[in-house]
Motif scaffolding. Structure first.
Motif, short mmCIF file in Angstrom:
data_model
loop_
_atom_site.label_atom_id
_atom_site.label_comp_id
_atom_site.label_asym_id
_atom_site.label_seq_id
_atom_site.Cartn_x
_atom_site.Cartn_y
_atom_site.Cartn_z
N ALA A 195 107.05 64.69 32.13
CA ALA A 195 106.79 63.87 30.83
C ALA A 195 106.78 64.83 30.01
O ALA A 195 105.57 65.60 29.84
CB ALA A 195 105.79 62.78 30.87
N VAL A 196 107.44 64.86 28.80
CA VAL A 196 107.47 66.00 27.76
C VAL A 196 107.31 65.20 26.35
O VAL A 196 108.31 64.34 25.89
CB VAL A 196 108.62 66.99 27.56
CG1 VAL A 196 108.32 67.79 26.51
CG2 VAL A 196 108.87 67.53 28.98
N LYS A 197 106.25 65.25 25.60
CA LYS A 197 106.07 64.54 24.27
C LYS A 197 106.89 65.57 23.24
O LYS A 197 106.85 66.73 23.19
CB LYS A 197 104.56 64.65 23.97
CG LYS A 197 103.70 63.83 24.88
CD LYS A 197 102.38 63.89 24.41
CE LYS A 197 101.67 64.95 24.82
NZ LYS A 197 100.02 65.23 24.76
N CYS A 198 107.56 65.02 22.35
CA CYS A 198 108.23 65.39 21.34
C CYS A 198 108.38 64.79 20.19
O CYS A 198 107.80 63.59 20.07
CB CYS A 198 109.81 65.36 21.83
SG CYS A 198 110.15 66.17 23.33
N ALA A 199 108.53 65.37 18.89
CA ALA A 199 108.91 64.60 17.52
C ALA A 199 109.94 63.75 17.82
O ALA A 199 110.98 64.13 18.43
CB ALA A 199 109.04 65.69 16.60
N PRO A 200 109.72 62.55 17.09
CA PRO A 200 110.97 61.40 17.15
C PRO A 200 112.16 62.06 16.56
O PRO A 200 113.15 61.32 17.02
CB PRO A 200 110.24 60.41 16.39
CG PRO A 200 108.97 60.47 16.30
CD PRO A 200 108.65 61.98 16.32
#
Length: 385
Positions: A195-200
């Motif tokens: 799971a990788v969090k990114c800017a929208p």
């Protein structure tokens, strides 16, 4: 640049003397008006310890509406800026419940704090030894190790990563410009549940991502996108919008839902869908679920004869072909004295338009400016709340 904390600072801030000193500094106003005098007071009383004390108190105050239990955390200003809001982290933790999870960019532990309540094992790693020391204080139940995010140090764990979204001091939407670079991160954990969090606003088209992209909003503000590898996704779902609310129920929209909606004249209401739904490209799916349809197939505004539960909408009083003159006349007729102006699909700046409307009445109304086909249209409305 904020204050650069040291391991000695962390040791002091977690000692009995440090805790007492933090309490004393927290008693100061530390506002723009009093900042200089308060810092002077802290230097007189605590000498060289004043800087980390003041920075910690200010970071805690900044994080108060973002992170649960912020008053007792050790934080840096940069860490607060990038930290995932607690409700968003809690949502992801529920998705990963029952797993062994490794946050490979754990920073000061904001994500770990949510994971320890749902995962069977929680590991955090980071290259920054000071942030790791802060994480050890903030989340004592997590297992911590100093490691490069691009060099796996655990096996069989579900991996979470949150690459830094600034390059050269500026926010970037280029996956290769993140730190660590997103393509390198995906290569390092190829075949793993990830799971990788990114800017929208990240350009996901450059990735060739074969899993799920989830866009998450909290209280009407889009907070992040998260890439979930196929092993963490429900079969068939490639896009998901999750709408979190502090004062109401969470709901989700996915691309597995029907998206058949009619094409017809505007109903009684206009609905501006939550930003997560728009960013995820799921406007039609949301509309179909709630018996709504679009004002125009290329515009995200929806319309219908009833509002979905808990959703703010705009009841149409009048529809007209848009020009400043015609809108001004309509607002005068409706005795409008103040106006909320929403714009999509037309080149209008609400801040510049509002004074030119010369509002004089005593009603507060909402104006929706958009286009239907090639025609610019104005809707004069009353907001539901």
């Amino acid at each position: 640049m904020g204050y650069e904390f040291t391991l000695a600072d962390v040791e002091y801030l977690t000692s009995d003397k440090g805790v007492a000193a933090l309490s004393a500094v927290d008693g100061r106003e530390l506002s723009t008006r009093t900042r200089l005098s308060d810092i002077g007071w802290a230097r007189t009383r605590f000498g060289d310890r004043a800087a980390p004390l003041v920075e910690t108190v200010l970071a805690r105050r900044k994080a108060a509406t973002k992170l649960e239990g912020a008053h007792g955390l050790l934080l840096t200003d940069d860490a607060v800026q990038q930290a995932t809001p607690s409700p968003v982290a809690a949502h992801r933790a529920r998705r990963l419940a029952g797993r062994q999870v490794h946050d490979v960019t754990c920073s000061v532990g904001a994500e770990l704090a949510a994971l320890v309540g749902t995962a069977t094992t929680v590991v955090g790693s980071d290259l920054d030894e000071v942030r790791l020391a802060m994480a050890a204080h903030n989340v004592p139940a997590a297992h911590l190790v100093r490691a490069d995010a691009l060099r796996p140090v655990t096996r069989g764990t579900t991996v979470i990563a949150d690459p830094a979204r600034r390059s050269g001091g500026r926010r970037t939407h280029d996956p290769a410009a993140l730190q660590p670079p997103l393509p390198d991160l995906l290569d390092a954990y190829s075949g793993r549940d990830l799971a990788v969090k990114c800017a929208p606003g990240l350009d996901f088209g450059k990735l060739g991502w074969d899993g799920e992209v989830e866009i998450v909003s909290l209280d009407s503000g889009v907070r992040e996108a998260c890439l979930y590898s196929p092993g963490l996704s429900e079969p068939g779902i490639r896009r998901r919008a999750t709408v979190l609310r502090s004062d109401g129920p969470t709901f989700e929209v996915t691309d597995e839902m029907p998206d058949d909606i009619p094409e017809q004249a505007p109903g009684h209401w206009i609905v501006d869908p939550d930003g997560a739904i728009v960013r995820a490209g799921l406007v039609r799916h949301y509309a179909a679920t709630h018996g709504l349809w679009q004002l125009d197939p290329r515009i995200a505004y929806l319309t219908g004869n009833a509002l979905p539960d808990g959703v703010r909408g705009f009841r149409i009083l009048e529809q007209l072909k848009y020009s400043e003159k015609s809108l001004r006349q309509a607002l005068t007729h409706h005795e409008c004295g103040s106006a909320e102006i929403l714009v999509r699909g037309v080149d209008v700046d609400p801040a510049q338009l509002r004074p030119r409307l010369k509002l004089r009445g005593d009603r507060a109304l909402s104006i929706v400016l958009t286009r239907v086909g090639r025609t610019p249209v104005a809707f004069v409305c009353t907001p539901s709340r």
